[in-house]
Design a protein around this motif. Structure first.
Motif, PDB file in Angstrom:
ATOM      1  N   ALA A 112      39.841  62.889  43.997  1.00  0.00           N
ATOM      2  CA  ALA A 112      40.718  61.718  43.996  1.00  0.00           C
ATOM      3  C   ALA A 112      41.838  62.062  43.029  1.00  0.00           C
ATOM      4  O   ALA A 112      41.611  62.183  41.827  1.00  0.00           O
ATOM      5  CB  ALA A 112      39.974  60.489  43.514  1.00  0.00           C
ATOM      6  N   GLY A 113      43.007  62.299  43.540  1.00  0.00           N
ATOM      7  CA  GLY A 113      44.125  62.620  42.657  1.00  0.00           C
ATOM      8  C   GLY A 113      44.540  61.395  41.863  1.00  0.00           C
ATOM      9  O   GLY A 113      44.030  60.287  42.076  1.00  0.00           O
ATOM     10  N   CYS A 114      45.490  61.591  40.953  1.00  0.00           N
ATOM     11  CA  CYS A 114      45.962  60.481  40.124  1.00  0.00           C
ATOM     12  C   CYS A 114      46.739  59.477  40.969  1.00  0.00           C
ATOM     13  O   CYS A 114      46.882  58.320  40.594  1.00  0.00           O
ATOM     14  CB  CYS A 114      46.832  61.017  38.990  1.00  0.00           C
ATOM     15  N   GLY A 115      47.284  59.949  42.112  1.00  0.00           N
ATOM     16  CA  GLY A 115      48.057  59.064  42.973  1.00  0.00           C
ATOM     17  C   GLY A 115      49.482  58.856  42.508  1.00  0.00           C
ATOM     18  O   GLY A 115      50.254  58.147  43.154  1.00  0.00           O
ATOM     19  N   GLN A 116      49.855  59.465  41.397  1.00  0.00           N
ATOM     20  CA  GLN A 116      51.189  59.243  40.810  1.00  0.00           C
ATOM     21  C   GLN A 116      52.040  60.500  40.760  1.00  0.00           C
ATOM     22  O   GLN A 116      53.257  60.415  40.758  1.00  0.00           O
ATOM     23  CB  GLN A 116      51.031  58.733  39.367  1.00  0.00           C
ATOM     24  N   CYS A 117      51.417  61.665  40.692  1.00  0.00           N
ATOM     25  CA  CYS A 117      52.196  62.893  40.493  1.00  0.00           C
ATOM     26  C   CYS A 117      52.829  63.317  41.817  1.00  0.00           C
ATOM     27  O   CYS A 117      52.517  62.794  42.889  1.00  0.00           O
ATOM     28  CB  CYS A 117      51.316  63.999  39.920  1.00  0.00           C
ATOM     29  N   LYS A 118      53.709  64.298  41.716  1.00  0.00           N
ATOM     30  CA  LYS A 118      54.433  64.783  42.889  1.00  0.00           C
ATOM     31  C   LYS A 118      53.488  65.229  44.007  1.00  0.00           C
ATOM     32  O   LYS A 118      53.652  64.878  45.171  1.00  0.00           O
ATOM     33  CB  LYS A 118      55.306  65.956  42.434  1.00  0.00           C
ATOM     34  N   ARG A 119      52.473  66.006  43.654  1.00  0.00           N
ATOM     35  CA  ARG A 119      51.578  66.533  44.690  1.00  0.00           C
ATOM     36  C   ARG A 119      50.727  65.432  45.319  1.00  0.00           C
ATOM     37  O   ARG A 119      50.522  65.426  46.532  1.00  0.00           O
ATOM     38  CB  ARG A 119      50.683  67.633  44.111  1.00  0.00           C
ATOM     39  N   CYS A 120      50.235  64.508  44.503  1.00  0.00           N
ATOM     40  CA  CYS A 120      49.457  63.414  45.087  1.00  0.00           C
ATOM     41  C   CYS A 120      50.311  62.634  46.080  1.00  0.00           C
ATOM     42  O   CYS A 120      49.841  62.250  47.150  1.00  0.00           O
ATOM     43  CB  CYS A 120      48.941  62.484  43.993  1.00  0.00           C
ATOM     44  N   ARG A 121      51.582  62.414  45.714  1.00  0.00           N
ATOM     45  CA  ARG A 121      52.477  61.667  46.591  1.00  0.00           C
ATOM     46  C   ARG A 121      52.730  62.411  47.906  1.00  0.00           C
ATOM     47  O   ARG A 121      53.092  61.805  48.904  1.00  0.00           O
ATOM     48  CB  ARG A 121      53.808  61.386  45.879  1.00  0.00           C
ATOM     49  N   ALA A 127      45.540  69.348  44.526  1.00  0.00           N
ATOM     50  CA  ALA A 127      46.374  70.106  43.585  1.00  0.00           C
ATOM     51  C   ALA A 127      47.073  69.135  42.627  1.00  0.00           C
ATOM     52  O   ALA A 127      48.198  69.380  42.188  1.00  0.00           O
ATOM     53  CB  ALA A 127      47.394  70.957  44.346  1.00  0.00           C
ATOM     54  N   CYS A 128      46.392  68.043  42.293  1.00  0.00           N
ATOM     55  CA  CYS A 128      46.957  67.010  41.408  1.00  0.00           C
ATOM     56  C   CYS A 128      47.435  67.627  40.092  1.00  0.00           C
ATOM     57  O   CYS A 128      46.743  68.439  39.486  1.00  0.00           O
ATOM     58  CB  CYS A 128      45.884  65.955  41.133  1.00  0.00           C
ATOM     59  N   HIS A 129      48.610  67.231  39.651  1.00  0.00           N
ATOM     60  CA  HIS A 129      49.141  67.750  38.386  1.00  0.00           C
ATOM     61  C   HIS A 129      48.415  67.165  37.172  1.00  0.00           C
ATOM     62  O   HIS A 129      48.611  67.642  36.054  1.00  0.00           O
ATOM     63  CB  HIS A 129      50.642  67.451  38.293  1.00  0.00           C
ATOM     64  N   ASN A 130      47.630  66.143  37.381  1.00  0.00           N
ATOM     65  CA  ASN A 130      46.878  65.547  36.271  1.00  0.00           C
ATOM     66  C   ASN A 130      45.388  65.891  36.360  1.00  0.00           C
ATOM     67  O   ASN A 130      44.531  65.129  35.911  1.00  0.00           O
ATOM     68  CB  ASN A 130      47.084  64.034  36.246  1.00  0.00           C
ATOM     69  N   TYR A 131      45.084  67.052  36.917  1.00  0.00           N
ATOM     70  CA  TYR A 131      43.695  67.503  37.070  1.00  0.00           C
ATOM     71  C   TYR A 131      42.964  67.432  35.729  1.00  0.00           C
ATOM     72  O   TYR A 131      43.383  68.036  34.745  1.00  0.00           O
ATOM     73  CB  TYR A 131      43.678  68.943  37.589  1.00  0.00           C
TER      74      TYR A 131
END
Ligand SMILES: [Zn+2]
Ligand SMILES: [Zn+2]
Length: 388
Positions: A112-121, A127-131
Motif C-alpha cells: 500500500a503506497g503512501c498515495g501521495q508521492c509521484k509514483r503512487c499517483r 515503488a513508493c517514494h515513502n517506502y
C-alpha cells in the motif's frame, strides 16, 4: 473482547484481544508469541488470516534482512512479524470504510503506497517514494506488510483497502494465496509495454513467479511461450501451465535452443525469474533486436553485464518490483475464469505453529516443494498428528 473506538465489528466474527504471531529475533530466529490484535485506521480493515504462502523473499528477510525495513533499518529484534502472501476474511472495518463488508473473503497485495508521492499517483505504489516511512513521528501511510509493517505469519493483520482483492467462494484458501504471485507476473508483462497476442515470450527460471509467468503469458495470448530451467519436474509443471516448449539448460545451451525454437531471430520478451549471474546476458541473446527484458529476480552479488550488446541491439531492460498498477486484480480475474490452474505450484500445507518446518521445506525444497502454505486454523499440527 476486541472493541476499539470507531472500528466496526460484528457479533458473527468475534475477535479476541490477542493473537498468535511469529516474531523475528536475530537472523534466522523466529518465535511464536502473543501480540495484541492490531487496530485498523482510516481506509484500513482488519483481516483474519486464513492462509499464508511462503515466498523466497521471506527467507531473504528472515536470514539477511532486506528488502524488509523496520523503523528505518534491519528487521531484527523489533517485534516484527514477517510473511506477505496471505489471504483471509475481513473481520473489522476501520473508520469510514464502506468498500468491504465483514465476512468477505479477500486476498491481499503486499504494497500500500503512501498515495501521495509521484509514483503512487502513477499507480506505481510498489515503488513508493515513502517506502518504510511509517515509524516515529513520521506516518506517511505507507505499508508493505511483511516488509515494512507486520505481516501474515500471524492470525490477524491490518490492510489498506487498496491492497484487498475479493475472491470467489470457489477459490480455495491455498489458491488465493497465489493470486499475488500471478499478479507479480502480470505486472511484469504489462510494464514491458503490454503484451500483444501472438508475440513470443521466454520465461527463465521455473520458480513460482516464473511458472505463473508462463501461465499469465499464455492466457494473454503469447505464442510461443518457452520456459527454461534446470529441474525437469518444474519444467513439467510449466508445460501443464501452458508452455509450448521447455528447455533444460543442463542438457542444452538455452540461448541456442530458444533461437532455434523461434525461427532464429529470438523472442519479443524475456521474463527473467532465475536470478542467475549470467541471466541478463543470456536473456539479451534470447530476445530479438528491439526486444524487452523484464527482471523479476536478481543474483545475490552484482553481475557483469554486456552493455554494448544491449545498446547495439536496442534492447530494453526493466526492473520490476512487486505487483503494481492493480495487476493483482487482473490476475485474479484470469484465475476466477480458470484460465490456468495456479494450484499446480502449491505443493505443501502446514499449520501456523509448524512455520519453521514449512520454511525448511521451502528453503531446502524438501519433497520437491514449490509453494508451501501455512494455515492459521483447520490444519492439524505435526505434533498432534504424530501423537494420534
Ligand atoms: Zn513474495
Ligand atoms: Zn507513495
Amino acid at each position: 473482547m476486541y472493541k476499539p473506538d470507531h472500528v466496526k465489528t460484528s457479533p458473527d466474527f468475534p475477535i479476541p484481544e490477542t493473537m498468535r504471531a511469529w516474531v523475528l529475533g536475530d537472523p534466522g530466529q523466529l518465535t511464536l508469541t502473543t501480540k495484541p490484535v492490531p487496530v485498523p485506521k482510516r481506509a484500513e480493515v482488519l483481516v483474519r488470516i486464513d492462509a499464508v504462502a511462503i515466498c523466497a523473499t521471506d527467507l531473504e528477510i528472515i536470514h539477511h534482512g532486506p528488502p524488509a525495513m523496520i523503523q528505518g533499518g534491519q528487521p531484527y529484534n523489533k517485534n516484527f512479524t514477517p510473511g506477505h502472501e496471505y489471504m483471509g476474511t475481513v473481520a473489522a472495518l476501520g473508520p469510514g470504510v464502506d468498500e468491504y463488508e465483514i465476512g468477505e473473503r479477500v486476498t491481499v497485495e503486499i504494497h500500500a503506497g503512501c498515495g501521495q508521492c509521484k509514483r503512487c499517483r502513477e499507480g506505481m505504489y510498489t515503488a513508493c517514494h515513502n517506502y518504510g516511512l511509517n515509524y516515529g513521528d513520521v506516518d506517511k501511510g505507507h505499508r508493505a506488510n511483511g516488509f515494512t509493517t507486520d505481516g501474515g505469519f500471524a492470525e490477524y493483520a491490518v490492510n489498506s483497502i487498496n491492497t484487498l482483492v475479493r475472491i470467489s467462494d470457489e477459490m480455495s484458501d491455498e489458491e488465493a494465496t497465489l493470486v499475488v504471485t500471478a499478479g507479480t507476473a502480470m505486472y511484469g508483462l504489462t510494464e514491458l509495454g503490454g503484451l500483444v497476442a501472438g508475440e513470443s515470450v521466454v520465461v527463465t527460471g521455473p520458480g513460482p513467479i516464473g511458472l505463473l509467468g508462463v501461465a499469465v503469458a499464455k492466457a494473454l495470448g503469447a505464442q510461443p511461450v518457452i520456459l527454461t530451467g534446470t529441474r525437469d519436474n518444474r519444467l513439467q509443471i510449466g508445460l501443464e501451465l501452458g508452455a509450448d516448449y521447455v528447455v533444460n539448460a543442463k542438457n542444452e545451451d538455452p540461448v541456442a535452443a530458444v533461437r532455434k525454437l523461434n525461427g532464429g531471430k529470438g523472442v519479443d520478451y524475456v521474463i527473467e525469474c532465475s536470478g542467475a549471474p549470467e541471466a541478463v546476458n543470456e536473456a539479451a541473446r534470447m530476445v530479438n533486436r528491439g526486444g524487452r527484458i523484464c527482471l523479476a529476480a536478481f543474483p545475490g552479488k552484482p553481475a557483469e553485464v554486456d552493455i554494448a550488446y544491449l545498446v547495439r541491439n536496442n534492447i530494453y531492460v526493466y526492473g520490476i518490483r512487486g505487483e503494481g498498477k492493480s495487476a493483482t486484480h487482473r490476475a485474479e480475474a484470469f484465475m476466477a475464469q480458470k484460465r490456468f490452474d495456479a494450484t499446480k505450484v502449491h505443493t505443501h500445507t502446514f499449520a501456523l505453529e509448524d512455520l519453521p518446518t514449512a520454511l525448511r521445506y521451502a528453503r531446502e525444497r524438501i519433497e520437491d516443494a514449490i509453494k508451501v502454505v501455512v494455515k492459521t486454523h483447520g490444519h492439524a499440527a505435526i505434533k498432534s498428528v504424530a501423537a494420534e
